[in-house]
Scaffold this active site. Structure first.
Site, mmCIF file in Angstrom:
data_model
loop_
_atom_site.group_PDB
_atom_site.id
_atom_site.type_symbol
_atom_site.label_atom_id
_atom_site.label_comp_id
_atom_site.label_asym_id
_atom_site.label_seq_id
_atom_site.Cartn_x
_atom_site.Cartn_y
_atom_site.Cartn_z
ATOM 1 C CB SER A 91 -0.540 2.393 -5.768
ATOM 2 O OG SER A 91 0.068 3.419 -5.033
ATOM 3 C CG ASP A 94 2.403 1.112 -3.500
ATOM 4 O OD1 ASP A 94 2.304 0.439 -4.544
ATOM 5 O OD2 ASP A 94 2.007 2.290 -3.401
#
Length: 330
Positions: free
Chosen positions: A74, A188
């Protein structure tokens, strides 16, 4: 006579390393790879808290730590990718400030059939700053992690378009649309592995020190109102949420907290852990950019002063390993 650029592959296609004419750092990096002394840096995801990575990197650079292999999830993946592209610290700060502070990428509300935001602005910003470069073309070895909802496993990105891999790694479920990859849905990386030390350890073959920067934090996402989840929307708006978490806060925390048991396991696999507490910085506190950087720097400096740092600038010292196979770049 060597060309201006060629690649070294260690083992049979396990990894490759770029050597550029006139870049002594490339030669030193490959020597550390051969000697089993390459330094791996792993950066965790954590929204605005990830800005602390910039301060941590500054402290490590000041201590003379080389970065030989980079990985992240991320926000950590974005900053690690900037390092892999050899952005300087000032350039890193300027780019991150422009993307996340001056221009909030989490905009573009849409009909929430897939996510709250359409993700167009995030995609445009990633393409703008990372162009069409492929991961395998980066000067430094790099990987990032996303979560494959189709298989229930992590997906490690080691090749292909860099911006698209980063887009998958930051695709917070419910906030940004997933990225499709051969029919699979990627979101994610923090959902399954927010600190991919284990991936770095496997890539490094168990050799060489790994520095991990975990900015997940131990802060609690709590509600002051005991009936918070039972209230009507008009009551919540009338009370201005009264400090209770919004849907954005809930989704961001859900997408970055990962598995606590898995997090403990991977933290034990690193050789040096830097963990800035940052109690006053939440996942979407984009305006606390400078504060997060400073707290990351201060924490890293304190860790270095107290525990030292694994320096590996020795060129030839280390376990005996076969010379790498050299493949000329095309």
């Amino acid at each position: 006579m060597l060309p201006d650029h060629f690649s070294v592959r260690s083992g049979l296609f396990r990894s490759h390393h770029h050597l550029r004419a006139g870049h002594q750092a490339d030669v030193a990096r490959v020597a550390r790879m051969i000697a089993g002394r390459a330094v791996g840096l792993v950066l965790a995801g954590g929204g605005a808290r990830g800005f602390a990575h910039i301060g941590i990197i500054k402290a490590l650079k000041e201590a003379g730590v080389p970065f030989d292999q980079l990985g992240g999830t991320s926000m950590g993946a974005i900053i690690a990718a900037g390092l892999a592209r050899e952005w300087g610290l000032e350039e890193m700060r300027d780019r991150m400030r422009e993307v996340f502070v001056t221009s909030n990428p989490l905009s573009g509300f849409t009909l929430p059939l897939i996510a709250l935001f359409n993700g167009k602005k995030v995609t445009a910003r990633l393409q703008e700053h990372f162009d069409e470069v492929c991961i395998e073309e980066l000067p430094l070895p790099f990987f990032c992690v996303s979560s494959d909802l189709t298989t229930g496993r992590i997906h490690v990105h080691r090749d292909g378009k860099l911006w698209r891999a980063l887009r998958a790694s930051v695709a917070l479920p419910g906030i940004l649309p997933p990225v499709t990859h051969h029919g699979h849905l990627l979101v994610d990386g923090g959902v399954m592995n927010n600190l991919p030390v284990d991936v770095m350890r496997e890539q490094a073959g168990g050799e060489g020190p790994i520095i991990a920067c975990d900015i997940t934090g131990e802060f609690n996402l709590c509600a002051e109102d005991e009936r918070y989840g039972e209230r009507s929307w008009w009551w919540l708006l009338g009370q201005r949420m009264r400090g209770n978490p919004s849907i954005l806060s809930i989704l961001m925390r859900s997408g970055t907290v990962g598995s606590e048991a898995q997090r403990r396991v991977v933290r034990e696999q690193c050789d040096f852990l830097i963990e800035p507490p940052m109690p006053d910085i939440q996942l979407h506190d984009w305006k606390k950019f400078d504060q997060a950087i400073q707290e990351g720097y201060d924490t890293a400096r304190a860790c270095i002063d107290k525990n030292g740092i694994p320096l590996t600038n020795v060129m030839g010292d280390g376990p005996g390993m076969p010379l790498p196979h050299v493949i000329m770049a095309t």
